[in-house]
Design a protein around this motif. Structure first.
Motif, PDB file in Angstrom:
ATOM      1  N   SER A 120      49.181  38.803  60.413  1.00  0.00           N
ATOM      2  CA  SER A 120      48.090  38.893  61.393  1.00  0.00           C
ATOM      3  C   SER A 120      48.220  40.165  62.230  1.00  0.00           C
ATOM      4  N   GLU A 176      43.700  32.885  61.773  1.00  0.00           N
ATOM      5  CA  GLU A 176      42.324  33.346  61.980  1.00  0.00           C
ATOM      6  C   GLU A 176      42.042  33.445  63.490  1.00  0.00           C
ATOM      7  N   LYS A 204      41.023  36.789  65.667  1.00  0.00           N
ATOM      8  CA  LYS A 204      39.793  36.762  66.464  1.00  0.00           C
ATOM      9  C   LYS A 204      40.054  37.252  67.885  1.00  0.00           C
TER      10      LYS A 204
END
Length: 219
Positions: free
Chosen positions: A29, A209, A213
């Protein structure tokens, strides 16, 4: 410059039992800073997870929710033993600062009157700004500010400390949605932590995710 997201693998101020597995799923990430609390994982598991984070190029953080000098020093020793980069939390004590400086650990203590677990923050804004300035003058790397755990005006506190302190300020705790994220973005502290909100899916379904974001939103 965008505030750094520090992903905390914690829920209600305690490290989750499957922290290693979650990090493995999210290691690619966009967040550069990762960490967790000093409880309740066994020390060997903590060392293994921090080593994995560092191997993946992450900057590592331990936040110690402790208020006595003895507990704070114990947390600092754990952080050094785990090869951590940043120690957040603890009530400020010169002994903890000295230990961190001698061991190359960046120290970001709490300001104000911090109680309980999950923590709440009390005190006047003026006194917290003065405290923060004093700690930085003595050599602390930065400040751990529990703005959204404050019993008063969180935004005013955040603005006052960020604008009044010439050092990194991390807004830690209870950033649980885009309203608060927008507020943090407008004040622009050095960094902020999110832990529980990711486990409660406040920013989406999948953990990784949600992390991306939030990073994208802050940029």
């Amino acid at each position: 410059m965008a505030s750094e997201l520090i992903v905390m693998l914690t829920h209600n101020d305690l490290t989750v039992s499957n922290a290693y597995e979650i990090f493995e799923q999210c290691r690619a990430s966009k967040a550069r800073y990762w960490g967790f609390k000093e409880k309740p994982l066994p020390l060997e598991e903590m060392r293994r997870l921090y080593a994995r984070m560092k191997a993946c190029g992450k900057t590592t953080v331990m936040e110690v929710v402790a208020y006595t000098e003895e507990e704070g020093l114990e947390g600092a020793r754990m952080a050094v033993g785990c090869g951590c980069d940043v120690l957040m939390g603890t009530s400020f004590h010169e002994s903890i600062l000295d230990y961190c400086q001698h061991n190359g650990l960046a120290y970001m203590p709490f300001v104000g009157v911090v109680e309980g677990r999950p923590s709440i923050l009390k005190g006047t804004i003026e006194s917290m700004v003065a405290e923060a300035q004093e700690y930085v003058r003595k050599g602390a790397y930065g400040i751990d500010l529990l703005a959204y755990r404050y019993v008063g005006d969180a935004r005013k506190l955040m603005e006052s400390v960020v604008n009044g302190v010439a050092a990194p300020v991390c807004v830690a705790g209870s950033i649980d949605g885009y309203d608060r994220l927008k507020e943090v973005k407008s004040v622009s502290p050095w960094g902020f932590t999110i832990g529980s909100a990711f486990f409660e899916h406040r920013f989406g379904e999948h953990f990784g995710e949600q992390v991306d974001k939030v990073v994208n939103y802050m940029h």
